[in-house]
Design a protein around this motif. Structure first.
Motif, PDB file in Angstrom:
ATOM      1  N   HIS A  28       0.914  -1.335   0.031  1.00  0.00           N
ATOM      2  CA  HIS A  28       0.152   0.005   0.076  1.00  0.00           C
ATOM      3  C   HIS A  28       1.021   1.336   0.117  1.00  0.00           C
ATOM      4  O   HIS A  28       0.009   2.442   0.055  1.00  0.00           O
ATOM      5  CB  HIS A  28      -1.082   0.063   1.339  1.00  0.00           C
ATOM      6  N   LEU A  29       2.148   1.033  -0.188  1.00  0.00           N
ATOM      7  CA  LEU A  29       2.965   2.200  -0.074  1.00  0.00           C
ATOM      8  C   LEU A  29       3.871   2.466  -1.355  1.00  0.00           C
ATOM      9  O   LEU A  29       3.902   3.421  -1.822  1.00  0.00           O
ATOM     10  CB  LEU A  29       4.213   2.226   1.230  1.00  0.00           C
ATOM     11  N   ASN A  95     -14.158  -0.977   4.425  1.00  0.00           N
ATOM     12  CA  ASN A  95     -12.655  -0.872   5.230  1.00  0.00           C
ATOM     13  C   ASN A  95     -12.978  -0.343   6.529  1.00  0.00           C
ATOM     14  O   ASN A  95     -13.103   0.819   6.570  1.00  0.00           O
ATOM     15  CB  ASN A  95     -11.747   0.213   4.107  1.00  0.00           C
ATOM     16  N   THR A  99      -7.904   4.181   9.349  1.00  0.00           N
ATOM     17  CA  THR A  99      -6.969   4.115   8.200  1.00  0.00           C
ATOM     18  C   THR A  99      -5.521   4.807   8.761  1.00  0.00           C
ATOM     19  O   THR A  99      -4.574   4.389   8.020  1.00  0.00           O
ATOM     20  CB  THR A  99      -7.396   5.423   7.275  1.00  0.00           C
ATOM     21  N   MET A 102      -1.141   8.398   6.325  1.00  0.00           N
ATOM     22  CA  MET A 102      -0.740   8.236   5.390  1.00  0.00           C
ATOM     23  C   MET A 102       0.576   8.007   5.125  1.00  0.00           C
ATOM     24  O   MET A 102       1.446   9.164   5.646  1.00  0.00           O
ATOM     25  CB  MET A 102      -1.414   8.956   4.134  1.00  0.00           C
ATOM     26  N   ALA A 108      -3.934   2.470   6.256  1.00  0.00           N
ATOM     27  CA  ALA A 108      -4.687   2.039   5.033  1.00  0.00           C
ATOM     28  C   ALA A 108      -5.688   1.002   5.566  1.00  0.00           C
ATOM     29  O   ALA A 108      -6.207   0.183   4.700  1.00  0.00           O
ATOM     30  CB  ALA A 108      -3.886   1.688   3.960  1.00  0.00           C
ATOM     31  N   ILE A 111      -6.544  -2.907   4.074  1.00  0.00           N
ATOM     32  CA  ILE A 111      -5.767  -3.043   2.952  1.00  0.00           C
ATOM     33  C   ILE A 111      -4.486  -3.915   2.979  1.00  0.00           C
ATOM     34  O   ILE A 111      -4.276  -5.033   2.410  1.00  0.00           O
ATOM     35  CB  ILE A 111      -5.307  -1.868   1.889  1.00  0.00           C
TER      36      ILE A 111
ATOM     37  N   ALA B 130      -6.686   8.579  -2.067  1.00  0.00           N
ATOM     38  CA  ALA B 130      -5.778   8.743  -0.997  1.00  0.00           C
ATOM     39  C   ALA B 130      -6.436   9.201   0.257  1.00  0.00           C
ATOM     40  O   ALA B 130      -6.118   8.617   1.393  1.00  0.00           O
ATOM     41  CB  ALA B 130      -4.627   9.636  -1.393  1.00  0.00           C
ATOM     42  N   THR B 133      -9.198   5.883   1.597  1.00  0.00           N
ATOM     43  CA  THR B 133      -8.531   4.783   2.144  1.00  0.00           C
ATOM     44  C   THR B 133      -7.113   4.913   2.864  1.00  0.00           C
ATOM     45  O   THR B 133      -6.816   3.902   3.720  1.00  0.00           O
ATOM     46  CB  THR B 133      -8.234   3.786   0.749  1.00  0.00           C
ATOM     47  N   SER B 135      -4.423   5.030   1.736  1.00  0.00           N
ATOM     48  CA  SER B 135      -3.197   4.199   0.981  1.00  0.00           C
ATOM     49  C   SER B 135      -2.406   5.164  -0.147  1.00  0.00           C
ATOM     50  O   SER B 135      -2.843   5.826  -0.794  1.00  0.00           O
ATOM     51  CB  SER B 135      -3.846   3.166   0.314  1.00  0.00           C
ATOM     52  N   ALA B 136      -1.016   5.045   0.303  1.00  0.00           N
ATOM     53  CA  ALA B 136      -0.163   5.951  -0.340  1.00  0.00           C
ATOM     54  C   ALA B 136      -0.100   5.460  -2.055  1.00  0.00           C
ATOM     55  O   ALA B 136       0.121   6.288  -2.904  1.00  0.00           O
ATOM     56  CB  ALA B 136       1.216   6.084   0.306  1.00  0.00           C
ATOM     57  N   ASN B 137      -0.219   4.088  -2.280  1.00  0.00           N
ATOM     58  CA  ASN B 137      -0.376   3.801  -3.433  1.00  0.00           C
ATOM     59  C   ASN B 137      -1.592   3.660  -4.147  1.00  0.00           C
ATOM     60  O   ASN B 137      -2.508   2.667  -3.449  1.00  0.00           O
ATOM     61  CB  ASN B 137       0.443   2.118  -3.452  1.00  0.00           C
ATOM     62  N   THR B 140      -3.201  -0.026  -5.349  1.00  0.00           N
ATOM     63  CA  THR B 140      -3.700  -0.858  -4.476  1.00  0.00           C
ATOM     64  C   THR B 140      -4.769  -0.452  -3.462  1.00  0.00           C
ATOM     65  O   THR B 140      -5.635  -1.188  -3.321  1.00  0.00           O
ATOM     66  CB  THR B 140      -2.566  -1.244  -3.455  1.00  0.00           C
ATOM     67  N   GLY B 141      -4.752   0.920  -3.289  1.00  0.00           N
ATOM     68  CA  GLY B 141      -6.020   1.303  -2.614  1.00  0.00           C
ATOM     69  C   GLY B 141      -7.460   1.228  -3.750  1.00  0.00           C
ATOM     70  O   GLY B 141      -8.422   0.642  -2.971  1.00  0.00           O
ATOM     71  N   PHE B 144      -8.040  -2.873  -3.632  1.00  0.00           N
ATOM     72  CA  PHE B 144      -8.486  -3.792  -2.546  1.00  0.00           C
ATOM     73  C   PHE B 144      -9.685  -2.890  -1.886  1.00  0.00           C
ATOM     74  O   PHE B 144     -10.012  -3.411  -1.022  1.00  0.00           O
ATOM     75  CB  PHE B 144      -7.467  -3.849  -1.561  1.00  0.00           C
ATOM     76  N   ASP B 145     -10.113  -1.684  -2.211  1.00  0.00           N
ATOM     77  CA  ASP B 145     -11.385  -1.177  -1.452  1.00  0.00           C
ATOM     78  C   ASP B 145     -12.183  -1.036  -2.453  1.00  0.00           C
ATOM     79  O   ASP B 145     -13.446  -1.390  -2.409  1.00  0.00           O
ATOM     80  CB  ASP B 145     -10.765   0.294  -1.200  1.00  0.00           C
TER      81      ASP B 145
END
Lengths: 142, 175
Positions: A28-29, A95, A99, A102, A108, A111, B130, B133, B135-137, B140-141, B144-145
């Protein structure tokens, strides 16, 4: 295989395995995620098996470990999706975890958990297909 | 960049045609690898590193599996004679190909220029993923969401593929 191939596979396979885990956990990064990391982990196993043969790491004729972990991890993904239905809003894949901030490793929400279990599922599925093609070979010839 | 992509696509077409016509199955598989690895470079040029990582790993593993299967079985292609039924099949395929090309040209003349889109959902995803969720990517955010069902479907396809291989190559109950 010769001693050079065996030694190089021994040295490289651990690094490939660790890189797969890194790709999954940081899914997720940074670019990557469960699919890429799972395929990398399966690649590490396949490298060891191709270099050493199936006798060296004590594979049995009916290998149940990989197909069992594959089934269990896809069941866990389904359970987590259903759990999102009962906690909070009434939608699947909700979700529900906080969270967080970030850019940190633990953030997140759910995830990263989905990433980890999808990664296990992909690694086990690719390894199962490979083992089925390699181990069951002797049975077909009879 | 479009020139580089065109050269790569040309290489992919040459590799695919060689893979069809090669006498030796091992060289056919290696020629099929050209298609996959050129696709990796295309993904990198189009700024899609997520897809490029998945494609390069999966391509390598499938090539290894196919080479292992070829080395264990045969390297020679099966000889097929051309009879009347195959001539009918080939002509039907040619007619279908022409019809497909005609409608494809009709459809492609109405598209936006390369790299510009007008999808409303895409801009909403890029703007809000961003924040919603955490999520920085973004890829993927989204996967998966918002698009959780897509990911579940892909995982189910892999599960079903492993199940099918185990069913065909099973040890017990094989007569």
């Amino acid at each position: 295989m010769s001693i050079i191939v065996k030694k190089v596979a021994q040295l490289i396979a651990g690094l490939i395995f660790l890189y797969g885990i890194y790709i999954i956990v940081h899914g997720h990064l940074t670019p990557g995620g469960g699919f890429a990391g799972g395929a990398l982990i399966a690649g590490a196993y396949i490298l060891v098996i191709l270099a050493n043969g199936s006798d060296a790491i004590k594979l049995k004729k009916e290998e149940v470990g990989s197909s069992l972990s594959e089934s269990v991890s896809i069941l866990v993904v389904l359970m987590m999706a259903v759990a999102g239905f009962f906690i909070g809003a009434k939608v699947f894949f909700n979700n529900y975890l906080p969270t967080g901030k970030m850019g940190e490793l633990i953030s997140a929400g759910a995830i990263p958990l989905y990433n980890i279990f999808i990664g296990i599922e992909v690694a086990a599925a690719l390894l199962t297909i490979f083992l089925a093609l390699i181990i069951y070979k002797e049975e077909i010839e009879e | 960049m479009e020139l580089t992509l065109s050269i790569l696509l040309g290489f992919m077409i040459i590799g695919a045609i060689f893979a069809l016509h090669a006498k030796d199955l091992l060289s056919a598989i290696i020629a099929a690898g050209i298609v996959g690895y050129s696709l990796v470079i295309c993904f990198l040029l189009l700024k899609a590193p997520d897809l490029a990582i998945v494609q390069i790993v999966v391509e390598t593993i499938t090539l290894i599996i196919m080479v292992a299967v070829i080395l264990d079985s045969t390297r020679e292609e099966l000889k097929v004679k051309i009879d009347r039924r195959q001539i009918i099949n080939i002509s039907l395929a040619l007619v279908f190909m022409l019809v497909l090309v005609f409608f494809f040209i009709q459809a492609i003349s109405n598209l936006n220029p390369f790299g510009e889109h007008t999808l409303r959902m895409a801009s909403a995803y890029v703007g809000e993923t961003a924040a919603k969720t955490g999520s920085a990517n973004l890829v993927t955010g989204i996967l998966f969401d918002f698009r959780g069902y897509d990911t579940l479907g892909e995982a189910t396809i892999l599960f079903t593929a492993a199940l099918g291989v185990l069913t065909i190559l099973r040890i017990k109950g094989r007569k």
